[in-house]
Motif scaffolding. Structure first.
Motif, PDB file in Angstrom:
ATOM      1  N   ASP A 188       0.803  -1.204   0.000  1.00  0.00           N
ATOM      2  CA  ASP A 188       0.000   0.000   0.000  1.00  0.00           C
ATOM      3  C   ASP A 188       0.843   1.263   0.000  1.00  0.00           C
ATOM      4  N   LEU A 189       2.055   1.163   0.520  1.00  0.00           N
ATOM      5  CA  LEU A 189       2.932   2.319   0.675  1.00  0.00           C
ATOM      6  C   LEU A 189       4.362   1.826   0.808  1.00  0.00           C
ATOM      7  N   THR A 218       3.673  -2.045  -9.741  1.00  0.00           N
ATOM      8  CA  THR A 218       4.053  -1.225  -8.591  1.00  0.00           C
ATOM      9  C   THR A 218       3.943   0.279  -8.853  1.00  0.00           C
ATOM     10  N   ILE A 261       1.818   2.457  -6.452  1.00  0.00           N
ATOM     11  CA  ILE A 261       2.093   2.454  -5.017  1.00  0.00           C
ATOM     12  C   ILE A 261       2.841   3.738  -4.651  1.00  0.00           C
ATOM     13  N   LEU A 303      -2.922   6.437   3.484  1.00  0.00           N
ATOM     14  CA  LEU A 303      -3.604   5.222   3.947  1.00  0.00           C
ATOM     15  C   LEU A 303      -4.754   5.579   4.876  1.00  0.00           C
TER      16      LEU A 303
END
Length: 75
Positions: free
Chosen positions: A1-2, A27, A30, A73
């Motif tokens: 996610d990060l 990717t 991301i 997030l």
């Protein structure tokens, strides 16, 4: 996610890794926060130009980093 990515890695340049991440469809989406003690303006601009979401210098200001993470997030 990060991803948190240092600019200076033992076996590669963080900028090269960032370029590979952004070139790979798996990717590319991301978000990447670069983290480095290297605070030279040209390094910061290079990372942002390649696709870093943000560039944080060490020592990291923890409240600012946590704010960035919460923006990326939510929840």
């Amino acid at each position: 996610d990060l991803m948190l990515l240092d600019l200076h890695l033992p076996d590669a340049s963080g900028l090269e890794v960032l370029q590979l991440l952004k070139a790979n469809p798996d990717t590319a989406g991301i978000p990447v926060i670069m983290v480095s003690a290297d605070a030279m303006p040209e390094q910061i601009q290079s990372a942002l130009a390649v696709g870093a979401y943000s560039y944080q210098t060490k020592p990291v200001h923890l409240p600012a980093l946590l704010q960035l993470i919460s923006e990326l997030l939510p929840g």
